[in-house]
Design a protein around this motif. Sequence first.
Motif, short mmCIF file in Angstrom:
data_model
loop_
_atom_site.label_atom_id
_atom_site.label_comp_id
_atom_site.label_asym_id
_atom_site.label_seq_id
_atom_site.Cartn_x
_atom_site.Cartn_y
_atom_site.Cartn_z
N THR A 121 0.85 -1.19 0.00
CA THR A 121 0.00 0.00 0.00
C THR A 121 0.89 1.23 0.00
OG1 THR A 121 -0.14 0.18 2.41
CG2 THR A 121 -1.79 -1.20 1.34
N ALA A 148 -6.78 -4.34 0.29
CA ALA A 148 -6.13 -4.62 1.57
C ALA A 148 -6.99 -5.56 2.41
CB ALA A 148 -5.90 -3.31 2.33
N PRO A 149 -6.37 -6.34 3.31
CA PRO A 149 -7.15 -7.20 4.21
C PRO A 149 -8.09 -6.38 5.09
CG PRO A 149 -4.81 -7.76 4.29
CD PRO A 149 -4.92 -6.47 3.54
N THR A 150 -9.22 -6.97 5.44
CA THR A 150 -10.22 -6.32 6.29
C THR A 150 -10.43 -7.16 7.54
OG1 THR A 150 -11.34 -5.40 4.34
CG2 THR A 150 -12.57 -5.44 6.42
N LEU A 151 -10.32 -6.52 8.70
CA LEU A 151 -10.45 -7.22 9.97
C LEU A 151 -11.79 -7.94 10.09
CD1 LEU A 151 -9.08 -7.77 12.73
CD2 LEU A 151 -10.18 -5.68 13.57
N THR A 188 -10.03 -12.48 5.05
CA THR A 188 -8.70 -11.96 4.73
C THR A 188 -7.92 -11.53 5.97
OG1 THR A 188 -9.58 -9.72 4.38
CG2 THR A 188 -9.48 -11.19 2.46
N TRP A 189 -8.59 -11.39 7.12
CA TRP A 189 -7.90 -10.97 8.36
C TRP A 189 -8.59 -11.63 9.53
CZ3 TRP A 189 -6.39 -5.20 9.67
CH2 TRP A 189 -5.65 -5.18 10.85
N THR A 226 -3.45 -13.25 7.92
CA THR A 226 -3.93 -12.28 6.93
C THR A 226 -3.57 -12.78 5.54
OG1 THR A 226 -1.87 -11.06 7.32
CG2 THR A 226 -3.86 -10.21 8.36
N TYR A 258 -3.20 -11.71 1.33
CA TYR A 258 -2.94 -10.59 0.43
C TYR A 258 -3.00 -11.07 -1.01
CZ TYR A 258 -1.13 -8.87 4.85
OH TYR A 258 -1.00 -8.52 6.18
N ASP A 260 -3.05 -4.37 7.72
CA ASP A 260 -3.76 -4.02 6.50
C ASP A 260 -2.90 -3.22 5.53
OD1 ASP A 260 -3.69 -1.88 8.27
OD2 ASP A 260 -5.60 -1.05 7.58
N SER A 261 -1.83 -2.56 6.04
CA SER A 261 -1.01 -1.72 5.18
C SER A 261 0.40 -2.28 4.95
CB SER A 261 -0.90 -0.31 5.77
OG SER A 261 -0.16 -0.32 6.98
#
Length: 586
Positions: free
Chosen positions: A91, A107-110, A114-115, A125, A127, A192-193
């Motif tokens: 990112t 990006a992954p989302t909590l 994905t997270w 996580t 990607y 996420d970043s």
Amino acid sequence: MAPPRWADRSRGAYQSWSAKGVLVLALCLTGCGVGAPSTTGSQVATTSAPSAEARPLVILGSVEPSGLAMRPFVNKTGNFVTVGIFNALLTRIDPQGLPRPELLASAPTLNTDTWQVFPDGTMQTTYTLRPNLTWHDGEPLTSDDFVFGWRVAVNPDLGLPSQIPQSVIADIEAISTQSFLIRWKAPYPDADSLSKNQHEFPALPQHILASAFDQAGTTGRDAFFARPFWTQQYVGLGPYRVQQWEPGSFIDAVRFEGYALGLPKISSIQVRFSADQNVVVANLLAGTAQVATDSSISQTSATTLEQEWAQNKGGTVLYGPGSWRSTRFQLRPEIASPRAILEPRVRKALAHAIDKSAINDAVYGGKAILTDTPIFKGSEWGPALDDSIPTYSLDLRATESLLTQAGFAKGQDGFYRGPEGRLSVELATTGSPQSLQDVFVIADGLRTAGIEVQQRALSSAQQQDGQARAGFPALFTSSTSSGEAGVDTLANTQIPTAANRWQGTNLGAWSSPEYNRPLNLFKTTLDRADRIVLLRQVLRAFSEELPAISEAFPPGAVAYTADLKGPPTLKAGSVDLWNIHEWELT
């Protein structure tokens, strides 16, 4: 250091010391010639003015980088803009401090697939990269390159295994050519970043470095990092790729047609290096350079540019509190001299003798933000600041009281003496004009309070040498990252030692359980409210033990000419060139 080849060698000195040691900066613009690089490589002599499309964007930086890797494996001073030109991450952090997908499709989302956070405190996580990404040499970027980058980073003989986020990663697995997953030892809030300053998670080109990495156990670390890949033959993922690097002078770069966010609008860039304010200001005013960044302009120069450009609308000077200015104490008992600085009361006494407002006026034209911690009040972590955190304003009575408690008394000459004689400290810094001004004001305040001071400026070579930077005997004034990254510069994992090849930002080797315990929890806690409470404990421990005198967030000037369109307004935590692929020369 010799002037760069493109600079006017006939210019006069721009700084001198008066009889009292006062640093005087005079920008000698009248009659100052503006040089240019010799015609080499892609630079073709022409008698007609080049079009905006063909004209290179010229960027000025203060120090030539020792390499172009996003996460340096050897110590170097800040070349964030220069390095960022040639690199891309999962990112890219925008001026609001928010991550925007660069190499990632999203990006992954909590609390989604994905997270995932598991009951035992571990985490996973996933990607997924954008399709059809390539390195600068045209080879495909795959998930295996991120796995390989992690393997290099955590290798104890080559990488930086104690750094974030590598230290909290348990394993990485490529699940397809475009997707990979990370298994975490503990929760990591920036998963996420993976792109925040000094916490980046870059890929490395396995097709170039795999063989050298496999042989590194035999050939050694020095041979691995001596490869031209890290410098003149660097292959990255950023919006521009290296075309020619003339050591000591410039880097020529051309736009990368396969860049993840699209074809950059400016076809070529030249990065030049000079800390000479005459050269920087003269080139900007003459229009032979369009951008000055990476600490290449002092506040005095920025003010001069503002005044000149106000008359003809020739350019813009932006300010952003991107760095943290502080004076570190040497806390290694075997090095500290005088040993009195190991005593917290002495450190606090020195802090009360420094006039931060005077530094702001003399060095930054009143535009710096004074601070007692690495955290900027207007940033995302500003709520952690409250009255429970001790502060140190100018107060010579407090200085006297604390030194008296520590066993010192003023002699007839006005200087403090203790059991080991006169209280005398060395104050070191880098050799930039702004740093020299800064330490002069600090030293003047300490002498006024009754503390003898010797001043020393590190050479360019010493600034790049981790052992030299960490070997100061008493005080070292410098700028480092602010905010969350600034707090991490004082973690015990950041102490430079021979064992870690003098890597790390905790130059004075401070180690405190009261600081590191909540800091480690802060790094692995996901809830924001809980993180604010933990950060407040971290800042309180810092201020109570005072391993460094916090000074200010300098204005962080970046200047660009009016014919350049696109640079965003700077804000805390932003990257100067986050959208450089969108810039245009008119």
